[in-house]
Design a protein around this motif. Structure first.
Motif, PDB file in Angstrom:
ATOM      1  N   UNK A  46       9.964  -9.714  -8.394  1.00  0.00           N
ATOM      2  CA  UNK A  46       9.179 -10.370  -9.140  1.00  0.00           C
ATOM      3  C   UNK A  46       9.694 -11.832  -7.832  1.00  0.00           C
ATOM      4  N   UNK A  47      10.831 -12.450  -8.218  1.00  0.00           N
ATOM      5  CA  UNK A  47      10.463 -13.071  -7.651  1.00  0.00           C
ATOM      6  C   UNK A  47      11.501 -13.010  -5.994  1.00  0.00           C
ATOM      7  N   UNK A  48      11.580 -11.823  -5.690  1.00  0.00           N
ATOM      8  CA  UNK A  48      12.341 -11.928  -4.312  1.00  0.00           C
ATOM      9  C   UNK A  48      10.946 -11.874  -3.314  1.00  0.00           C
ATOM     10  N   UNK A  49      10.099 -10.842  -4.249  1.00  0.00           N
ATOM     11  CA  UNK A  49       8.679 -10.653  -3.555  1.00  0.00           C
ATOM     12  C   UNK A  49       7.703 -11.910  -3.783  1.00  0.00           C
ATOM     13  N   UNK A  50       7.911 -12.569  -4.668  1.00  0.00           N
ATOM     14  CA  UNK A  50       7.146 -14.239  -4.385  1.00  0.00           C
ATOM     15  C   UNK A  50       7.781 -14.919  -3.354  1.00  0.00           C
ATOM     16  N   UNK A  51       9.126 -14.856  -2.990  1.00  0.00           N
ATOM     17  CA  UNK A  51       9.980 -15.725  -1.688  1.00  0.00           C
ATOM     18  C   UNK A  51       9.312 -15.517  -0.351  1.00  0.00           C
ATOM     19  N   UNK A  52       8.974 -13.714  -0.864  1.00  0.00           N
ATOM     20  CA  UNK A  52       8.798 -12.939   0.520  1.00  0.00           C
ATOM     21  C   UNK A  52       7.032 -13.672   0.918  1.00  0.00           C
ATOM     22  N   UNK A  53       6.466 -13.340  -0.113  1.00  0.00           N
ATOM     23  CA  UNK A  53       4.808 -13.696   0.207  1.00  0.00           C
ATOM     24  C   UNK A  53       4.697 -14.808   0.910  1.00  0.00           C
ATOM     25  N   UNK A 242       1.842  -1.857  -6.419  1.00  0.00           N
ATOM     26  CA  UNK A 242       0.944  -2.631  -6.961  1.00  0.00           C
ATOM     27  C   UNK A 242       1.102  -3.605  -8.028  1.00  0.00           C
ATOM     28  N   UNK A 243       1.461  -3.172  -8.578  1.00  0.00           N
ATOM     29  CA  UNK A 243       1.770  -4.184 -10.270  1.00  0.00           C
ATOM     30  C   UNK A 243       2.585  -5.131 -10.188  1.00  0.00           C
ATOM     31  N   UNK A 244       3.422  -5.314  -8.772  1.00  0.00           N
ATOM     32  CA  UNK A 244       3.963  -6.158  -8.283  1.00  0.00           C
ATOM     33  C   UNK A 244       2.857  -7.368  -7.202  1.00  0.00           C
ATOM     34  N   UNK A 245       1.649  -6.971  -6.801  1.00  0.00           N
ATOM     35  CA  UNK A 245       1.594  -7.820  -6.392  1.00  0.00           C
ATOM     36  C   UNK A 245       1.400  -9.235  -6.762  1.00  0.00           C
ATOM     37  N   UNK A 246       0.492  -8.851  -7.549  1.00  0.00           N
ATOM     38  CA  UNK A 246      -0.189 -10.583  -8.621  1.00  0.00           C
ATOM     39  C   UNK A 246       0.590 -11.111  -8.753  1.00  0.00           C
ATOM     40  N   UNK A 247       1.695 -10.900  -9.602  1.00  0.00           N
ATOM     41  CA  UNK A 247       2.924 -11.615 -10.165  1.00  0.00           C
ATOM     42  C   UNK A 247       2.980 -12.578  -8.532  1.00  0.00           C
ATOM     43  N   UNK A 248       3.799 -12.018  -7.628  1.00  0.00           N
ATOM     44  CA  UNK A 248       4.383 -12.398  -6.382  1.00  0.00           C
ATOM     45  C   UNK A 248       3.521 -13.024  -5.843  1.00  0.00           C
ATOM     46  N   UNK A 249       2.006 -13.290  -5.468  1.00  0.00           N
ATOM     47  CA  UNK A 249       1.033 -14.231  -5.235  1.00  0.00           C
ATOM     48  C   UNK A 249       0.726 -15.524  -6.313  1.00  0.00           C
ATOM     49  N   UNK A 250       1.132 -14.961  -7.472  1.00  0.00           N
ATOM     50  CA  UNK A 250       0.622 -16.076  -8.376  1.00  0.00           C
ATOM     51  C   UNK A 250       2.133 -17.174  -8.582  1.00  0.00           C
ATOM     52  N   UNK A 251       3.915 -16.996  -8.117  1.00  0.00           N
ATOM     53  CA  UNK A 251       4.324 -17.500  -8.212  1.00  0.00           C
ATOM     54  C   UNK A 251       4.593 -18.460  -6.564  1.00  0.00           C
ATOM     55  N   UNK A 252       3.746 -17.319  -5.437  1.00  0.00           N
ATOM     56  CA  UNK A 252       4.116 -18.690  -4.233  1.00  0.00           C
ATOM     57  C   UNK A 252       2.984 -19.665  -3.983  1.00  0.00           C
ATOM     58  N   UNK A 253       1.883 -19.244  -4.700  1.00  0.00           N
ATOM     59  CA  UNK A 253       0.808 -20.158  -4.720  1.00  0.00           C
ATOM     60  C   UNK A 253       1.324 -21.149  -5.501  1.00  0.00           C
ATOM     61  N   UNK A 254       1.162 -20.894  -6.769  1.00  0.00           N
ATOM     62  CA  UNK A 254       1.964 -21.884  -8.207  1.00  0.00           C
ATOM     63  C   UNK A 254       3.252 -22.597  -7.472  1.00  0.00           C
ATOM     64  N   UNK A 269       8.364 -22.658  -5.192  1.00  0.00           N
ATOM     65  CA  UNK A 269       8.522 -20.781  -5.470  1.00  0.00           C
ATOM     66  C   UNK A 269       9.503 -20.684  -7.036  1.00  0.00           C
ATOM     67  N   UNK A 270      10.136 -21.045  -6.521  1.00  0.00           N
ATOM     68  CA  UNK A 270      11.533 -20.684  -7.589  1.00  0.00           C
ATOM     69  C   UNK A 270      11.639 -20.645  -9.287  1.00  0.00           C
ATOM     70  N   UNK A 271      10.458 -22.181  -9.048  1.00  0.00           N
ATOM     71  CA  UNK A 271      10.254 -22.921 -10.051  1.00  0.00           C
ATOM     72  C   UNK A 271       8.863 -22.191 -10.864  1.00  0.00           C
ATOM     73  N   UNK A 272       8.255 -21.863 -10.119  1.00  0.00           N
ATOM     74  CA  UNK A 272       7.125 -21.178 -10.456  1.00  0.00           C
ATOM     75  C   UNK A 272       7.370 -20.232 -11.245  1.00  0.00           C
ATOM     76  N   UNK A 273       8.057 -19.108 -10.363  1.00  0.00           N
ATOM     77  CA  UNK A 273       8.407 -17.918 -10.884  1.00  0.00           C
ATOM     78  C   UNK A 273      10.168 -17.789 -12.467  1.00  0.00           C
TER      79      UNK A 273
END
Length: 345
Positions: A46-53, A242-254, A269-273
């Motif tokens: 999820x952290x890697x996906x958040x950084x990608x998003x 698909x279950x990884x989509x929401x956590x990724x955007x939460x991390x990126x936006x937060x 993003x790292x802190x948000x994750x």
């Protein structure tokens, strides 16, 4: 000054508070090296996906295909290794490069097709899901009795300095993106495009080209995450992703509310994750029901969007105020004197 410190480091301080609260509530299980390793391992993808998003978000675009892309990438890795008998390094390289190509296609569709990024990436994501189903025929890809190559599974399962190797992948990716966005001209161009595309055009920045670069980078990261997911699960599951989509955007936006409030950034993003990882681990160990995780993610997403919008508006107001002060100072120091010479008798 106080408001700036709260905006910059408030989320980091909140992470520390969560760790303290859960450590006091669960003294036997939470503040342990075993729990730390479990959190780092479970939240690495999820952290890697958040950084990608985060990369397209820098340019003001959104890539909703990352969940579908993750599913396709991990199924493709399993198909090439198990079904086609490819050497695992070659299979991983092809999957990662394929992710970059898909990301570039997303960028081309958005920029040259003039389609909103939400709609465009949702459409391409649905097509990726169809390709995933076609490859697997709706069934799981299961290795034979000999299993997967140990060197391949070690990509995810190995440790370094007593901690899971994927945690160091996340750290390395975050540092690389920080250098790219904060220290190189490419990053500055991406931020300018995200802040004001018209102004970027006027100063000569090729906005379409750099937006495509952003989507390509996102696809590259998603491909890498898919390889890690295949090494973690060791089967090809067409419904995963698909279950990884929401956590990724939460991390990126937060993450856009921390470290550099008002704009998406790698360290934020790292802190948000970290906040999400600690929160999910804590409520899980407290015995929360299964529905607590999607509730936590959904509520945090709404909070993240609200805080991100507030931080962006605050940043704009602060910039406008600074410009007014500069103009006022320039008027005082560089303008003509208000004192008139005495009139002749």
């Amino acid at each position: 000054m106080r408001g700036h410190l709260i905006g910059t480091y408030g989320l980091l301080a909140f992470t520390a508070v969560l760790i303290l609260v859960f450590s006091l509530a669960l003294p036997d299980t939470f503040p342990t090296l075993r729990n730390l390793s479990s959190i780092l391992s479970a939240q690495s993808i999820p952290a890697i996906l958040a950084l990608g998003a985060m990369i397209p978000i820098v340019t003001g675009k959104f890539d909703l295909s990352i969940g579908y892309g993750l599913g396709l990438a991990h199924v493709m890795a399993m198909h090439l290794i198990v079904g086609a008998g490819w050497p695992w390094p070659l299979a991983c390289l092809v999957v990662i490069l394929g992710g970059a190509i898909i990301g570039a296609l997303n960028g081309v569709i958005v920029e040259f097709g003039q389609i909103d990024s939400f709609i465009a990436t949702l459409g391409t994501g649905s097509m990726m899901y169809a390709v995933t189903g076609w490859i697997t025929d709706g069934a799981r890809i299961v290795p034979g009795p000999e299993g997967l190559p140990p060197a391949f599974t070690a990509i995810y399962g190995s440790t370094f300095l007593g901690l899971p190797a994927p945690a160091f992948y996340v750290l390395a990716l975050a540092v690389a993106l920080w250098l790219l966005l904060e220290r190189l001209p490419l990053g500055r161009y991406l931020y300018v495009i995200g802040a004001n595309p018209r102004a970027a055009d006027l100063v000569g920045i090729p906005t379409r080209t750099y937006s495509i670069y952003a989507f390509t980078g996102s696809g590259l990261v998603v491909g890498f995450a898919g390889v890690l997911l295949a090494a973690q699960q060791q089967i090809g599951n067409p419904s995963v992703g698909l279950e990884y989509l929401l956590p990724a955007f939460v991390g990126a936006l937060l993450g856009s509310t921390a470290i550099k409030p008002g704009r998406a950034n790698a360290m934020g993003t790292l802190v948000a994750v970290a906040v999400l990882a600690v929160g999910l681990a804590g409520i899980g160990q407290l015995g929360a029901d299964f529905w607590a995780t999607p509730l936590f993610n959904g509520a945090t997403l709404l909070l993240a969007v609200g805080l991100a919008g507030y931080a962006a508006r605050r940043r704009l107001r602060s910039g406008a105020s600074t410009r007014r002060e500069r103009r006022r100072s320039a008027g005082v120091t560089g303008g003509r004197s208000e004192t008139r010479p005495p009139s002749p008798p």
